[in-house]
Each structure stands twice: as C-alpha cells, then as structure tokens.
Design an enzyme around this catalytic site. Structure first.
Site, mmCIF file in Angstrom:
data_model
loop_
_atom_site.group_PDB
_atom_site.id
_atom_site.type_symbol
_atom_site.label_atom_id
_atom_site.label_comp_id
_atom_site.label_asym_id
_atom_site.label_seq_id
_atom_site.Cartn_x
_atom_site.Cartn_y
_atom_site.Cartn_z
ATOM 1 C CD GLU A 24 -2.782 -1.271 2.443
ATOM 2 O OE1 GLU A 24 -4.159 -1.361 2.133
ATOM 3 O OE2 GLU A 24 -2.268 -1.448 3.429
ATOM 4 C CD GLU A 28 -3.247 -6.998 3.813
ATOM 5 O OE1 GLU A 28 -2.512 -6.139 3.977
ATOM 6 O OE2 GLU A 28 -3.255 -7.767 2.631
#
Length: 257
Positions: free
Chosen positions: A111, A131
């Site tokens: 990210e 995740e």
C-alpha cells in the site's frame, strides 16, 4: 522524528526516505507511520522529488500485527483512516515519490509502494496481500489504489488465494514500472528522481494533482481539466524556455533523453 525508525537525507533536490526497522522487516508500527509522515512533510518542504526505500532485508513486510490484535472495531477504523491520511500526503503531495523496492513488499508495504507515483523493483522483490489469509481486510488504501493498478480481479485473486507476484510478474501486471538487477533499485530510483526534480513545477502539479482526478471524471470533464492544465503549464516560464531550447535544437529529442 524517530531517527531509528525512518531515515531522511536530502541530496541535490532529492529526499531519500528509508524505513529503518530492519529487525522487524520494516513492519509499519504506529510509531514508524508517524515518523514516515513527518519525514514526508519535511521532504516536501526541502526537495523536488523523493525516493522511499527500506533498510535491511526488504522494503516492508506490512502492518505490525502485534499492535493490531488488541484494537476494537472503532479503533481499527480510525487507524485505517490514519494510514489513508499519511499515504495521501505522499500521493497528493507537492513532489513526486519513487519507491525503490527489494525483498518483501507485502500488505501495508505494498500500500505504501502504491502511494508512490513510480515503482522501481529489483529481481528479489515479492508482492503480496496476505490480509485475507489472516482473516482481516486491507486498510491502508489497497482496495482503491492497488486495485486501480492491478485490477480488482487480480487483487481478489491475491487476497483470496495468497498468491504472491515476483518482480517480473509485477512488471507485467503494471505494478512495477522499472526492473533492475538485485540491489539496483535505489540507483535506478535516484536517476529517475534526479530527472523528475528538473521538471517544470506546473507540469509536476498537473501530473500529481490533475491527472488522478481526471481518471475519476466523465470524459468531457476530464478533457476540460486537461485543457486548463495545458493552458497553465504551456504559458509558464519553464515551458517557454523549454520550447525555445527545442526549437533552437538545444534540447534532446523525445525518446533520447
């Protein structure tokens, strides 16, 4: 700023920002995120381009999960919004950011890389969004920004199956803009940053501020904004000097410089 978590050095109009938590594979803790935010703010006031890299074995292994387990849903929400704010400072800031990536670039590290405008990776780089396999969801902007780069279907595959992309696959997918031999990403990023730092400020403004917004506009609205940016940039003093140099055959032709 905690020097032990994020390093900052400005050389010849380029700010070098290094995640400096190598023993934890540059996992992004709350303290590291705050130090990164402070370094980016300083860089934007002192340089005309920045390179973001990781000290030690990798770029970043992502979110520090040891801090995440004790949070309530409300706390996680606000924590996620805090990540968005820091990465937005990079993405929508005043100077271009180049990520120099080696080793793991996963989860929150990916990210962060996606918040940069250009990504350079060496052949040791690996990209993943783990995740899903951990029973959580991305929170640092990946669902918008990584998905826009890779496409939602490829991102869904990575989250659902745990698939990782090596550097070559990441380049094919458009996630990586430049590939280098192992250890070569910082040098290549430095060359690019030095070049970017010489660009006309109004052109940089258009690329960083107008271009992302145009992608979200209807066609005619986007074309209108393009025309407005063209009018501003092409009548600025830097543009006039650049056009004069080209016409006088003092500047390199397109594709040569």
């Amino acid at each position: 700023m905690a020097a032990s978590l994020v390093s900052l050095e400005v050389r010849e109009q380029v700010a070098w920002i290094g995640l400096d938590r190598p023993a934890k594979r540059n996992a992004i803790s709350d303290a590291l995120l705050a130090a990164l935010d402070a370094a980016v703010a300083r860089a934007q006031g002192a340089a005309r381009a920045m390179v973001v890299f990781g000290h030690g074995p990798c770029f970043s292994a992502g979110l520090d999960l040891s801090e995440h387990t004790a949070r309530t849903a409300e706390a996680v929400f606000h924590h996620s919004r805090g990540w968005h704010a820091v990465f937005r400072r990079i993405r929508a800031g005043s100077i271009p950011a180049i990520a120099a990536i080696h080793g793991a670039c996963v989860g929150g590290g990916l990210e962060l890389a996606a918040a940069c405008h250009i990504r350079v990776a060496d052949l040791t780089a690996r990209f993943a969004l783990p995740e899903g396999s951990r029973g959580i969801f991305v929170g640092g902007g990946a669902s918008v920004h990584v998905a826009r780069i890779l496409g939602a279907a490829r991102m869904a595959d990575m989250m659902l199956t745990g698939r990782a992309l090596d550097a070559a696959a990441a380049e094919r997918a458009g996630l990586v803009t430049y590939l280098t031999e192992p250890g070569g990403a910082p040098a290549q990023a430095g060359v690019l940053a030095a070049k970017v730092a010489q660009m006309a400020p109004l052109t940089v403004l258009g690329v960083l501020q107008a271009l992302p917004r145009i992608q979200d506009m209807a066609e005619e609205d986007g074309l209108f904004v393009e025309s407005m940016m063209a009018a501003l940039a092409q009548t600025g003093p830097e543009a006039q000097a650049g056009l004069a140099a080209f016409l006088e055959k003092r500047a390199a032709k397109a594709g040569e410089g």
